[in-house]
Design an enzyme around this catalytic site. Structure first.
Site, PDB file in Angstrom:
ATOM      1  CG  ASP A   1      -2.211   0.757   1.033  1.00  0.00           C
ATOM      2  OD1 ASP A   1      -3.251   0.115   0.813  1.00  0.00           O
ATOM      3  OD2 ASP A   1      -2.172   2.008   1.072  1.00  0.00           O
TER       4      ASP A   1
ATOM      5  CG  ASP B   1       3.903   4.768  -7.551  1.00  0.00           C
ATOM      6  OD1 ASP B   1       2.833   4.325  -8.033  1.00  0.00           O
ATOM      7  OD2 ASP B   1       4.420   5.833  -7.945  1.00  0.00           O
ATOM      8  CB  VAL B   2       0.814  -0.377  -8.244  1.00  0.00           C
ATOM      9  CG1 VAL B   2       0.721  -1.085  -6.897  1.00  0.00           C
ATOM     10  CG2 VAL B   2      -0.321   0.620  -8.435  1.00  0.00           C
TER      11      VAL B   2
ATOM     12  CG  ASN C   1      -7.691  -4.886  -4.019  1.00  0.00           C
ATOM     13  OD1 ASN C   1      -8.827  -5.075  -4.425  1.00  0.00           O
ATOM     14  ND2 ASN C   1      -7.423  -4.101  -2.980  1.00  0.00           N
TER      15      ASN C   1
ATOM     16  CE1 TYR D   1     -12.694   2.041 -10.125  1.00  0.00           C
ATOM     17  CE2 TYR D   1     -14.738   1.255 -11.121  1.00  0.00           C
ATOM     18  CZ  TYR D   1     -13.739   1.135 -10.169  1.00  0.00           C
ATOM     19  OH  TYR D   1     -13.776   0.103  -9.270  1.00  0.00           O
TER      20      TYR D   1
ATOM     21  CE  LYS E   1     -11.171  -1.173 -11.297  1.00  0.00           C
ATOM     22  NZ  LYS E   1     -10.124  -1.869 -10.524  1.00  0.00           N
TER      23      LYS E   1
END
Length: 255
Positions: free
Chosen positions: A37, A60-61, A87, A154, A158
């Site tokens: 996280d 940091d993804v 996630n 968003y 997705k």
């Protein structure tokens, strides 16, 4: 139930909403988790609660090197890696014509789309290094295949997650790597609570088939099943955990 006994997972977005419930569920079923996280405070709380079953790291993804590093860290800390759960995700409801292209498209896309891509790539490479198979689970959304107001980026991100899931499963299947996604509907999380400020809370509650919000722990139950050996035949698809939200028109009758 210990169906994840001995399994090691990397979980991004681990400190809030659905992610926190997934972490709790994985540990309760015997898993070891590298919790990832941006919140140092949240990670410290997770570590304090779960002890040796959990390791933590700030990542940091949107940075591939950091994502690859977290896969290696999980394997080093726990001996191997079995499960990657991509996630982490963000989104703020905003009309399309009010968008700032940097903040409202590029920023959301970087986390929701690029972050999942990096997780798939780095996770699969770690499995290859180990000479093992594994499971990659991506968090999608019902909005990945349906249009809605206020959530342009968003939804687009997705939809990309759903396609990345299919394509990755096809390419990685021969290596024994299974890839699937879970698509929550209306889940009572801080992300969804932003609709309360817009006066839409009761409206979106009623759009659920049973006219109540799904709880984060219900999604965690689905995730724990999907990453377990019990779900070995589920591959390359998105599993909807939405109380039927995507399957019906807003009811004309009822409360």
């Amino acid at each position: 139930m210990d169906r994840l006994n001995g399994k090691v997972a990397v979980l991004t977005g681990a400190c809030g909403g659905i992610g926190l419930e997934i972490l709790k569920k994985l540990v309760s079923e015997g898993g070891k988790v590298l919790a990832v996280d941006l919140s140092e405070e949240g990670l410290a709380a997770v570590k304090a609660e779960h002890g040796d079953a959990v390791d933590t790291v700030v990542v940091d993804v949107t940075d591939y090197d950091q994502v690859a590093g977290m896969m290696a860290r999980a394997a080093e800390r726990f001996g191997h890696l079995d499960i990657v759960i991509n996630n982490a995700g963000i989104g703020v409801p905003k009309p399309l014509l009010d968008h700032d292209p940097i903040a409202d498209f590029e920023g959301v896309t970087a986390v929701n789309q690029k972050g999942v891509y990096y997780g798939i790539l780095a996770g699969a490479r770690q499995f290859r290094t180990q000479g093992t198979g594994g499971v990659i689970l991506n968090t999608s959304s019902v909005y990945g295949h349906m249009a809605s107001e206020l959530t342009f980026t968003y939804n687009v991100s997705k939809a990309a997650v759903d396609m990345m899931t299919k394509c990755a499963a096809l390419e990685l299947g021969p290596a024994g790597i299974r890839v699937c996604a879970v698509a929550p509907g209306r889940v009572d999380t801080p992300l969804l609570r932003k609709y309360e400020e817009l006066g839409l809370w009761d409206h979106i509650r009623r759009e659920q088939m049973r006219q109540t919000f799904t709880q984060p722990e219900e999604i965690a139950n689905v995730v724990a099943f999907l990453v377990s050996d019990e779900a070995n035949c589920i591959n390359g698809c998105t599993v909807y955990a939405s109380d039927g939200f995507e399957n019906f028109k807003f009811p004309l009758l009822g409360s």
